[in-house]
Design an enzyme around this catalytic site. Structure first.
Site, short mmCIF file in Angstrom:
data_model
loop_
_atom_site.label_atom_id
_atom_site.label_comp_id
_atom_site.label_asym_id
_atom_site.label_seq_id
_atom_site.Cartn_x
_atom_site.Cartn_y
_atom_site.Cartn_z
N ASP A 11 0.86 -1.18 0.00
CA ASP A 11 0.00 0.00 0.00
C ASP A 11 0.90 1.23 0.00
OD1 ASP A 11 -2.07 1.77 0.23
OD2 ASP A 11 -3.10 0.66 1.81
N ASP A 105 -2.65 2.25 -6.20
CA ASP A 105 -1.60 2.28 -5.18
C ASP A 105 -1.60 1.05 -4.28
OD1 ASP A 105 -3.98 2.87 -3.80
OD2 ASP A 105 -2.86 3.92 -2.25
N GLU A 106 -2.26 0.01 -4.68
CA GLU A 106 -2.38 -1.14 -3.78
C GLU A 106 -2.39 -2.44 -4.57
OE1 GLU A 106 -5.51 -2.22 -0.49
OE2 GLU A 106 -5.65 -0.12 -1.03
#
Length: 577
Positions: A11, A105-106
Site C-alpha cells: 500500500d 496504489d495497492e
DNA sequence: TCTGGGGTCCTACAACAA
DNA sequence: TCTGTTGTTGTAGGACCC
C-alpha cells in the site's frame, strides 16, 4: 491459509499527495490535500502533514479547508499517478507472476508462486527489498504487509503505515485479531459496524464468541459466514492476477442541482456516450443499462433495463437511459446523474457483426422477419439489418412490442460512427469518453451560460486551488470569453523561467512556482493568463534519469500515454471554453 | 457544512417457468 | 387442470472498498 507468510500486500503511503510532493519540492513536509476543488468536492488523499489537522479521505473539501486552511489544495493528476503505478506494478511483477492490483496504489502479490519467498525470513527480505526498489525508482514510500492470507496481509500493511513492514507469523492470527475492532475486517463499514455494536459486538473476539449462527442472523447469510471465518483468521482467497470487469459506468455530480428537464436529459445522453466510449475501450459490450439519479436531498434512485442482447452502440444506450429517466420525478433538483452498463460480454465489434450477419441469414431463411423492427433493416442496409441496435445479432429478433433497445434507423448503425449522430448540440463530443476534462472548444454549446459544465470533483473547469489560503473553488472562472485557464497543480513551462507548476489563478492572473522534482524549492512568479511565453507541459519524472541503477536507461517516470491522455494534461485543461 | 467516482457484492422481492 | 414448490431472472437498493 498457508503456513508461511508469503502473501504480500503493498500500500503506497498517501499516494496522490506523496506523488505531488515528490513533483513539487516546495510542498515537501507541508500539508497537501488532493481532491475535487468544486463546491461539492471531497478529499481523495491527504498527506500525513494534512492528516495531523484531522483531514482524511472522503471528507468534504469545505470541511478540509476549515481544518487546514493553509494546506495546498490540488486536483488529482491521474496521468502522473498512473505512470508511477505502472512502475510499482512492474517491480511487483518481478517478484511473482501472481500480482493482483486493487487500485493504483495497492496490490497483493503471491510470493510463493513467484519463488521469491518460502518462509518468514525470505518473505521479509523480499518485502524490504521491494520497499527499497520502490523508493529508488519512484522516490515514494510504500508499506508492506506479509501474512499467510490476503486479509491478514492487508491488516499488516495497515499497521506498517507509514513507510514500514509488518509480518504476521501464521499461527498468531487469532490472538492478534482478538482485541482488534470489528471495523478492521474487510467488509465491515459504518453500517455493519454500528449494527454489530448495537448487538454488543465491537471486537473480533466477540465475533467468535457470538458464533456463526448469530452473525448470520445479525447481518445475513453471506456476510455472517465470512465475518465469522475472518474473525478466526481464516481466509483462503487466492491472489488472482486477472479479474474480468463486471460493469462500466460514468457519473457526474453537478456543482449546482439541475432542474431543467431538457438539460437533465441532455446530460444523461452525454453520460451514455461517455459510458459507451469506456465500454468499447475495454473491449466489451453489455446487456443491462443502468441509470442512476441522486436527487437534491441525496436520495438515490437506480433504474435498469435489460436488453435482449449486448450492445456497445451509443444510440442504444442513450435511448435506453432516456427511457429509464422518463418516469422519474426530478422536481426539486438533481445533483448527480450516472449511466452504467452491466452484464458485460467479451464481444468485439467484429464478433458482433459476424454474429449479426449470421443471425440475419438464419432469420431470412426461416422467413421470420420481425414486423416490429423491420424498417430499421430496410433503411440502413446490412449493418442495421440486425435485430435493432441492441446487441446486433446476438439476440433473436424481438417480439413485436418487446423492448429491445431498438433505435431509429438513422442512428441504429452499429459501429463507432454511430455516436457522432448524437444528440443535437453535443457536437459529437469526440473526446467525451475516458477522462474527465475541462470544456474544450465545441463542447460548450449545450451548456447554459453561467452553469458549470464540470461537476464537482472534476479536473476543475474552474481550476483554482488555494495554496496558502489563496484562491477558492469556483473563483477561477474569469468570465472573459476566450481566456486561457490554468488548473492548479498542473505543470507548465515558461520560455524564460523554465518548468514550474500552477499555484493558483484568477482575475486574469496565473501564479506559477518554478521548480522541478530534482530542484530545491522554487520561486513564485505571477503572469497574465494569456502570457504567450507560458505553456502547459507534461509531468516531469519524479526520479531523474540514471538515479536508479536498475532504470538507468530510462526515466523512472514518464507517462506512456501523455499525448493521448486528455484527462488531466495541461494542454486540455488550458484550452479556452 | 455536507457528503466524489468507479467499482463489487449481497439481499429482497416480483414475475415467470418447470 | 389446478395448485404448490423451487429455481431463475430481472430489478432496486444498500453497504462497502479504494
Amino acid at each position: 491459509m498457508r503456513s508461511a507468510p508469503t502473501i504480500l500486500h503493498l500500500d503506497m503511503d498517501a499516494f496522490f499527495a506523496a506523488a505531488e510532493q515528490a513533483a513539487k519540492p516546495s510542498l515537501r513536509g507541508k500539508p497537501v490535500v488532493v481532491g475535487g476543488l468544486g463546491p461539492r468536492g471531497v478529499v481523495a488523499t491527504a498527506s500525513y502533514e494534512a492528516r495531523r489537522f484531522g483531514v482524511h479521505s472522503a471528507m468534504p473539501m469545505a470541511q478540509a479547508r476549515r481544518l487546514a486552511p493553509n494546506a495546498a489544495y490540488l486536483v488529482p493528476r491521474f496521468s502522473l499517478y498512473r505512470s508511477v503505478s505502472e512502475q510499482v506494478m512492474e517491480l511487483l511483477g518481478r517478484l511473482s507472476p501472481l500480482v493482483e492490483p486493487l487500485s493504483l496504489d495497492e496490490a497483493f502479490v503471491d510470493l510463493e508462486a513467484g519463488g521469491s519467498a518460502h518462509d518468514s525470513p525470505s518473505a521479509r527480505v523480499a518485502g524490504e527489498r521491494l520497499r527499497e526498489d520502490i523508493r529508488a525508482v519512484t522516490g515514494l514510500t510504500g508499506s508492506v504487509g506479509l501474512a499467510g492470507s490476503k486479509m491478514l496481509a492487508k491488516i499488516a500493511s495497515e499497521q506498517a503505515k507509514p513507510d514500514g513492514l509488518v509480518l504476521i507469523e501464521p499461527g498468531t492470527e487469532r490472538e492478534l485479531l482478538g482485541p482488534m475492532s470489528v471495523r478492521t475486517l474487510p467488509g465491515v463499514g459504518p453500517a455493519t459496524g454500528e449494527h454489530l455494536r448495537r448487538a454488543g459486538i465491537t471486537v473480533c473476539a466477540e465475533l467468535v464468541e457470538a458464533g456463526e449462527d448469530e452473525l448470520v442472523r445479525l447481518v445475513g447469510r453471506a456476510h455472517g459466514v465470512s465475518l465469522y471465518r475472518m474473525a478466526l483468521g481464516h481466509d483462503d482467497r487466492p491472489v488472482v492476477a486477472e479479474r474480468d470487469a463486471k460493469s462500466v459506468s460514468v457519473e457526474d455530480t453537478f456543482d449546482v442541482d439541475l432542474h431543467d428537464r431538457v438539460r437533465i436529459r441532455l446530460e444523461v445522453e452525454r453520460l451514455a456516450d461517455r459510458c459507451v466510449e469506456r465500454l468499447r475501450a475495454s473491449g466489451h459490450s453489455g446487456r443491462t443499462i443502468v441509470l442512476k439519479v441522486r436527487r437534491f436531498d441525496f436520495s438515490t434512485l437506480t433504474r435498469s433495463e435489460t436488453l435482449r442482447g449486448p450492445t456497445d452502440d451509443p444510440a442504444v444506450v442513450r435511448e435506453a437511459a432516456a427511457r429509464l429517466l422518463e418516469p422519474l420525478d426530478t422536481t426539486g433538483g438533481v445533483r448527480l446523474l450516472g449511466v452504467g452498463v452491466s452484464g458485460l460480454a467479451d464481444y468485439t465489434q467484429e464478433d458482433l457483426f459476424a454474429q449479426a450477419a449470421a443471425e440475419v441469414r438464419a432469420a431470412d431463411e426461416r422467413g421470420a422477419a420481425d414486423q416490429g423492427t423491420e424498417e430499421a433493416g430496410q433503411a440502413t442496409g446490412e449493418a442495421s439489418a440486425t435485430p435493432s441496435g441492441a446487441g446486433p445479432g446476438v439476440a433473436p429478433p424481438p417480439e413485436p412490442g418487446e423492448r429491445t433497445g431498438a433505435v431509429p434507423a438513422a442512428v441504429g448503425v452499429p459501429g463507432r460512427a454511430a455516436g457522432a449522430g448524437g444528440a443535437p448540440g453535443d457536437g459529437g463530443d469526440p473526446g467525451a469518453g475516458g477522462q474527465r476534462r475541462a470544456p474544450a472548444a465545441g463542447a460548450g454549446a449545450v451548456r447554459g451560460a453561467g452553469e458549470p459544465y464540470h461537476p464537482a470533483g472534476g479536473t476543475g473547469a474552474d481550476g483554482v486551488a488555494g495554496s496558502g489560503g489563496q484562491g477558492r473553488p469556483g473563483e477561477a472562472g474569469t468570465g472573459v470569453p476566450g481566456e486561457r485557464r490554468w488548473t492548479a497543480g498542473h505543470d507548465v513551462r515558461h520560455a524564460r523561467y523554465g518548468a514550474g507548476w500552477v499555484q493558483g489563478s484568477g482575475v486574469g492572473r496565473v501564479t506559477v512556482r518554478f521548480e522541478e522534482p530534482g530542484s530545491p524549492p522554487g520561486r513564485v512568479r505571477t503572469f497574465r493568463v494569456d502570457d504567450p511565453d507560458l505553456e502547459p507541459s507534461d509531468p516531469l519524472p519524479l526520479v531523474a534519469w540514471g538515479e536508479d541503477p536498475d532504470q538507468s536507461s530510462s526515466p523512472a517516470i514518464f507517462p506512456k500515454e501523455r499525448s493521448r491522455d486528455g484527462g488531466d494534461s495541461g494542454a486540455t485543461e488550458s484550452s479556452s471554453p
